[in-house]
Write an enzyme that holds these catalytic residues in place. Structure first.
Site, PDB file in Angstrom:
ATOM      1  CG  HIS A 208      -0.244   0.294   2.499  1.00 30.45           C
ATOM      2  ND1 HIS A 208       0.408  -0.684   3.189  1.00 30.45           N
ATOM      3  CD2 HIS A 208      -0.078   1.438   3.189  1.00 30.45           C
ATOM      4  CE1 HIS A 208       0.953  -0.160   4.263  1.00 30.45           C
ATOM      5  NE2 HIS A 208       0.683   1.133   4.292  1.00 30.45           N
TER       6      HIS A 208
HETATM    7  C1  UD1 Z   1      -2.065   5.175   6.218  1.00 29.19           C
HETATM    8  C2  UD1 Z   1      -0.716   5.563   6.815  1.00 29.19           C
HETATM    9  C3  UD1 Z   1       0.285   4.436   6.634  1.00 29.19           C
HETATM   10  C4  UD1 Z   1      -0.260   3.150   7.191  1.00 29.19           C
HETATM   11  C5  UD1 Z   1      -1.585   2.851   6.515  1.00 29.19           C
HETATM   12  C6  UD1 Z   1      -2.183   1.568   7.051  1.00 29.19           C
HETATM   13  C7  UD1 Z   1      -0.178   7.969   6.693  1.00 29.19           C
HETATM   14  C8  UD1 Z   1       0.764   8.933   6.088  1.00 29.19           C
HETATM   15  N1  UD1 Z   1      -0.148   6.740   6.168  1.00 29.19           N
HETATM   16  O1  UD1 Z   1      -1.884   5.117   4.818  1.00 29.19           O
HETATM   17  O2  UD1 Z   1       1.470   4.747   7.343  1.00 29.19           O
HETATM   18  O3  UD1 Z   1       0.664   2.104   6.968  1.00 29.19           O
HETATM   19  O4  UD1 Z   1      -2.477   3.939   6.763  1.00 29.19           O
HETATM   20  O5  UD1 Z   1      -3.364   1.249   6.454  1.00 29.19           O
HETATM   21  O6  UD1 Z   1      -0.885   8.281   7.628  1.00 29.19           O
HETATM   22  N2  UD1 Z   1      -9.539   4.859   2.719  1.00 29.19           N
HETATM   23  C9  UD1 Z   1     -10.703   4.113   2.665  1.00 29.19           C
HETATM   24  N3  UD1 Z   1     -11.215   3.613   3.833  1.00 29.19           N
HETATM   25  C10 UD1 Z   1     -10.617   3.857   5.019  1.00 29.19           C
HETATM   26  C11 UD1 Z   1      -9.436   4.610   5.044  1.00 29.19           C
HETATM   27  C12 UD1 Z   1      -8.907   5.109   3.878  1.00 29.19           C
HETATM   28  O7  UD1 Z   1     -11.277   3.900   1.614  1.00 29.19           O
HETATM   29  O8  UD1 Z   1     -11.119   3.412   6.063  1.00 29.19           O
HETATM   30  C13 UD1 Z   1      -8.979   5.445   1.489  1.00 29.19           C
HETATM   31  C14 UD1 Z   1      -8.896   6.947   1.621  1.00 29.19           C
HETATM   32  O9  UD1 Z   1     -10.077   7.540   1.209  1.00 29.19           O
HETATM   33  C15 UD1 Z   1      -7.704   7.290   0.760  1.00 29.19           C
HETATM   34  C16 UD1 Z   1      -6.830   6.053   0.832  1.00 29.19           C
HETATM   35  O10 UD1 Z   1      -7.641   5.002   1.355  1.00 29.19           O
HETATM   36  O11 UD1 Z   1      -8.079   7.468  -0.572  1.00 29.19           O
HETATM   37  C17 UD1 Z   1      -5.596   6.280   1.672  1.00 29.19           C
HETATM   38  O12 UD1 Z   1      -5.928   6.569   3.030  1.00 29.19           O
HETATM   39  P1  UD1 Z   1      -4.947   7.473   3.961  1.00 29.19           P
HETATM   40  O13 UD1 Z   1      -5.445   7.515   5.338  1.00 29.19           O
HETATM   41  O14 UD1 Z   1      -4.679   8.766   3.291  1.00 29.19           O
HETATM   42  O15 UD1 Z   1      -3.547   6.747   3.943  1.00 29.19           O
HETATM   43  P2  UD1 Z   1      -3.157   5.225   3.836  1.00 29.19           P
HETATM   44  O16 UD1 Z   1      -2.638   4.951   2.486  1.00 29.19           O
HETATM   45  O17 UD1 Z   1      -4.257   4.358   4.360  1.00 29.19           O
END
Ligand code: UD1
Length: 380
Positions: A208
């Protein structure tokens, strides 16, 4: 005597795994009243609610709903919403874990409000500032008063950066507290039957990191690598939402790889525990496989968790397809390795954290007196 009010902030999936044993330990101490704030960075049932259920984490006392489509917007919104939440709690100390955006944003907010700050999993460094998590780790450590480290490299890095020794507490690994506590419960998961897998006859993949999934050609290469490994044994790939959207955007398909939604903690633990090989770019999974004795190939050029290589089952293989495939076949031929657990990865890290917090009661009381009452009206 008044109880110490300790506000614990979580936001994203790895935070829940780390905070679960800390909340449980703090709640067991008669002199401590913990309060849990969830920023809402991860909000979906698979990424958040299922972890609260699997790990018996009490429902958050305060749940925020952060917005923001870029990291900067996300961090800014967490800070904007965390400030009134922290003010309403009137705590003696804030505790943050790990390296996600919620960690950094809550840390900065707490410190701006004059609250003593503890960082759990302090001092880890990949020395790669293109990783968002590395920036989050460096800034959070700089702001913290109590730095709880999980492996010996943590103190070495912090001392080199000029952090005074008296602020550093080597407590061990809270993620391993959760793993050791949950292993028996996870054995009851029927995830293998659900996915048609036989123990020790499949590999598990997770990817990821933006560096691996955001660039289309790179992601396509990695998926082709999994497809190649899948010719030898089944590969299960639980898809993080970021990865799913990138794979769907490219229309990538695989005959030999089983794509599944993000799994709950117990199902995923069971899957790793019975697996033959793990391929990942996650930080926490490098640590978990070390304790489980399952070979782990980390698809990155660096790791902030060197103990998992020195003493564990982890191997850094980078992202060149031929290197990953060679390392995977070697690991499959060699089979499982037993590793000595790193020092203090013994299930008692959160108890050591709670001990250190209790031992700081006088310092926290002095900090409260110096802070005075919280402002009745917001500053303009
Ligand atoms: C985040 C953390 C990363 C961790 C990872 C574990 C940061 C910088 N990164 O990355 O260190 O290893 O989480 O999962 O904080 N989304 C969903 N559903 C959710 C959560 C997110 O669909 O419940 C989508 C969001 O809308 C976004 C994408 O996933 O488009 C990324 O989510 P984001 O929280 O920005 O960062 P992660 O890549 O999950």
């Amino acid at each position: 005597m008044q109880k110490l009010k300790i506000v614990c902030v979580v936001g994203a999936r790895p935070n829940f795994v780390k905070m679960a044993p800390i909340m449980s330990e703090l709640r067991s101490r008669p002199n401590i009243a913990p309060v849990l704030i969830h920023t809402g960075q991860h909000y979906s049932p698979e990424m958040s609610d299922s972890f609260f259920q699997d790990l018996d984490i009490p429902a958050p006392d305060l749940s925020l709903k952060v917005l923001g489509s870029t990291h900067t917007q996300q961090i800014a919104d967490i800070m904007r919403q965390t400030e009134p939440a922290l003010a309403s709690v009137d705590a003696d100390m804030a505790v943050v874990v790990g390296d996600v955006n919620s960690t950094l944003a809550a840390a900065l907010t707490a410190v701006k409000m004059g609250l003593p700050l503890a960082h759990v999993e302090a001092g880890l460094r990949s020395f790669d500032r293109t990783m968002p998590e590395e920036i989050n780790r460096i800034v959070t450590d700089t702001l913290s008063d109590y730095l709880f480290t999980s492996e010996p490299s943590g103190a070495r890095n912090l001392l080199r950066e000029g952090v005074p020794e008296h602020k550093i507490f080597f407590v061990g690994n809270v993620m391993i507290d959760t793993l050791l506590k949950s292993r028996t419960k996870a054995a009851a998961s029927n995830v293998l039957q659900q996915l048609g897998l036989e123990p020790r006859n499949y590999a598990v993949a997770t990817l990821h990191r933006p560096s691996n999934v955001d660039e289309p050609a790179g992601l396509r290469n990695l998926v082709q690598v999994l497809e190649k490994i899948g010719e030898r044994l089944k590969v299960v790939f639980p898809l993080h939402p970021r990865t799913r959207s990138r794979i769907e955007a490219q229309g990538l398909t695989c005959a030999n790889v089983i794509f599944v939604p993000p799994l709950g903690y117990l199902d995923f633990l069971r899957l790793m525990d019975e697996g033959r090989l793990v391929l990942t770019d996650s930080g926490g999974i490098q640590e978990e496989t070390t304790i489980l004795g399952v070979p782990c190939l980390t698809l990155r050029e660096n790791t902030e968790r060197p103990i998992t290589i020195e003493q564990g089952t982890n191997r850094l293989v980078g992202v060149q397809p031929e290197n990953i495939i060679r390392a995977a076949f070697e690991a499959l031929d060699r089979g499982l390795r037993s590793a000595e657990p790193p020092p203090l990865w013994d299930g008692h890290a959160s108890a050591r954290i709670a001990d250190a917090i209790e031992a700081s009661a006088d310092a926290l009381a002095a900090a409260r007196a110096a802070r005075g009452a919280p402002p009745a009206t917001p500053r303009r």
